[in-house]
Design an enzyme around this catalytic site. Structure first.
Site, PDB file in Angstrom:
ATOM      1  N   TYR A 145       0.843  -1.198   0.000  1.00 18.98           N
ATOM      2  CA  TYR A 145       0.000   0.000   0.000  1.00 18.98           C
ATOM      3  C   TYR A 145       0.878   1.249   0.000  1.00 18.98           C
ATOM      4  O   TYR A 145       1.614   1.495   0.951  1.00 18.98           O
ATOM      5  CB  TYR A 145      -0.898   0.022   1.248  1.00 18.98           C
ATOM      6  CG  TYR A 145      -1.874  -1.135   1.373  1.00 18.98           C
ATOM      7  CD1 TYR A 145      -2.266  -1.871   0.266  1.00 18.98           C
ATOM      8  CD2 TYR A 145      -2.419  -1.473   2.605  1.00 18.98           C
ATOM      9  CE1 TYR A 145      -3.170  -2.923   0.376  1.00 18.98           C
ATOM     10  CE2 TYR A 145      -3.329  -2.521   2.730  1.00 18.98           C
ATOM     11  CZ  TYR A 145      -3.700  -3.244   1.616  1.00 18.98           C
ATOM     12  OH  TYR A 145      -4.587  -4.278   1.724  1.00 18.98           O
ATOM     13  N   LYS A 176      -1.061  -8.067  -2.902  1.00 15.23           N
ATOM     14  CA  LYS A 176      -2.456  -7.648  -2.678  1.00 15.23           C
ATOM     15  C   LYS A 176      -2.415  -6.136  -2.735  1.00 15.23           C
ATOM     16  O   LYS A 176      -1.759  -5.496  -1.894  1.00 15.23           O
ATOM     17  CB  LYS A 176      -2.839  -8.171  -1.289  1.00 15.23           C
ATOM     18  CG  LYS A 176      -4.165  -7.797  -0.703  1.00 15.23           C
ATOM     19  CD  LYS A 176      -4.323  -8.644   0.562  1.00 15.23           C
ATOM     20  CE  LYS A 176      -5.527  -8.457   1.408  1.00 15.23           C
ATOM     21  NZ  LYS A 176      -5.768  -7.173   1.964  1.00 15.23           N
TER      22      LYS A 176
HETATM   23  P1  FBP Z   1     -10.886  -4.917   2.992  1.00 14.39           P
HETATM   24  O1  FBP Z   1     -11.380  -5.775   1.845  1.00 14.39           O
HETATM   25  O2  FBP Z   1     -11.920  -4.800   4.052  1.00 14.39           O
HETATM   26  O3  FBP Z   1     -10.383  -3.589   2.505  1.00 14.39           O
HETATM   27  O4  FBP Z   1      -9.655  -5.710   3.617  1.00 14.39           O
HETATM   28  C1  FBP Z   1      -8.381  -5.698   3.005  1.00 14.39           C
HETATM   29  C2  FBP Z   1      -7.344  -5.124   3.929  1.00 14.39           C
HETATM   30  O5  FBP Z   1      -6.063  -5.109   3.329  1.00 14.39           O
HETATM   31  C3  FBP Z   1      -7.235  -5.853   5.240  1.00 14.39           C
HETATM   32  O6  FBP Z   1      -6.465  -7.001   5.115  1.00 14.39           O
HETATM   33  C4  FBP Z   1      -6.680  -4.777   6.124  1.00 14.39           C
HETATM   34  O7  FBP Z   1      -7.058  -4.893   7.437  1.00 14.39           O
HETATM   35  C5  FBP Z   1      -7.283  -3.538   5.573  1.00 14.39           C
HETATM   36  O8  FBP Z   1      -7.646  -3.781   4.241  1.00 14.39           O
HETATM   37  C6  FBP Z   1      -6.314  -2.381   5.645  1.00 14.39           C
HETATM   38  O9  FBP Z   1      -6.925  -1.262   5.097  1.00 14.39           O
HETATM   39  P2  FBP Z   1      -6.248   0.169   5.100  1.00 14.39           P
HETATM   40  O10 FBP Z   1      -4.824   0.055   5.530  1.00 14.39           O
HETATM   41  O11 FBP Z   1      -6.400   0.643   3.699  1.00 14.39           O
HETATM   42  O12 FBP Z   1      -7.057   0.973   6.039  1.00 14.39           O
END
Ligand code: FBP
Length: 252
Positions: A145, A176
């Protein structure tokens, strides 16, 4: 070696993500979703390729459950909370590969905040995790991310593609990543990832049709599926939503 084989179907996958209790806090775990058993039941009945948990939930709910007899486990190895919001996020390792293995995991997951001033620490940790996971015959999955003060737009297609590439470079079997706005943009990321598979990271709850359209674009772009949490377990009918997702990913 195809470390992903036990947690994919013909190279594609649908994973149920449930590490939010740590990442976002109980505020996300609306109503029944606060109970991990509710999630495990969705994973089981929805025939997910795996369920993604932190070690504590795996230990206290997954082990010995009916879900554990049929649905593989992915243990998330790092964690951060969402109260202190540093400009440069870092998520340290809180679980070892050997602990994940003891819990029965077939794969481990780890979040890298690409672009954070702390990203080098996460590269180092994930690099070692990928080596160890492979020695144990387990898959290593990187959530990549883009985040931090140097990242002006977290959905920037070039930075998203950079994230996918970072996964390949560091030894991830799968990355992911978040949606980068269009099929063409996502395709860039899939191409950059090369032989590392790319799955969509679900994101915040959207209107059902809007989210399914995103997933369709991801699959048209060469994506391998989705790791989804909120768009399933915050849905009023998670199994009905799962069926719709399955049809897009697997075509049946
Ligand atoms: P979601 O499908 O609910 O977005 O889950 C994916 C995920 O990567 C989870 O594994 C993690 O807890 C969350 O999103 C983190 O989201 P962010 O850092 O964007 O708030």
């Amino acid at each position: 070696m195809d470390y992903l084989k036990p947690i994919t179907t013909n190279g594609k996958a649908i994973y149920l993500a449930y590490d939010h209790g740590m990442e976002h806090g109980p505020v996300d775990l609306i109503d029944k979703a606060l109970d991990p058993s509710y999630i495990l039941d969705i994973a089981l009945k929805g025939k997910y390729n795996a369920v993604i948990l932190q070690k504590g939930v795996a230990e206290k709910y997954y082990i010995g459950s009916k879900c554990s007899q049929e649905i593989p486990l992915i243990v998330k190895l790092n964690a951060k909370a969402d109260i202190w919001k540093p400009k440069e996020p870092h998520s340290p390792q809180v679980c070892s590969v050997s602990c994940a293995k003891r819990l029965g995991a077939l794969a481990v997951g780890y979040t890298i905040y690409l672009g954070s001033a702390e990203d080098f620490k996460m590269f180092k940790e994930f690099g070692a995790i990928a080596e160890e996971a492979h020695q144990e015959g387990m898959a290593a999955i990187a959530w990549v991310y883009p985040r931090g003060s140097s990242v002006l737009n977290e959905a920037d297609p070039d930075i998203t593609a950079y994230g996918a590439r970072v996964g390949l470079e560091l030894g991830a079997d799968m990355v992911k990543i978040k949606y980068s706005g269009s099929k063409e943009n996502f395709e860039k990321a899939v191409k950059a990832a090369g032989k590392t598979k790319v799955v969509l990271s679900g994101g915040a709850k959207l209107e059902e049709s809007e989210w399914l359209d995103i997933l369709k674009n991801v699959m048209l772009a060469g994506g391998s599926g989705a790791a989804v949490g909120r768009n399933v377990w915050q849905h009023k009918n998670p199994l009905e939503m799962t069926e719709k997702i399955r049809r897009i990913i697997f075509g049946v």
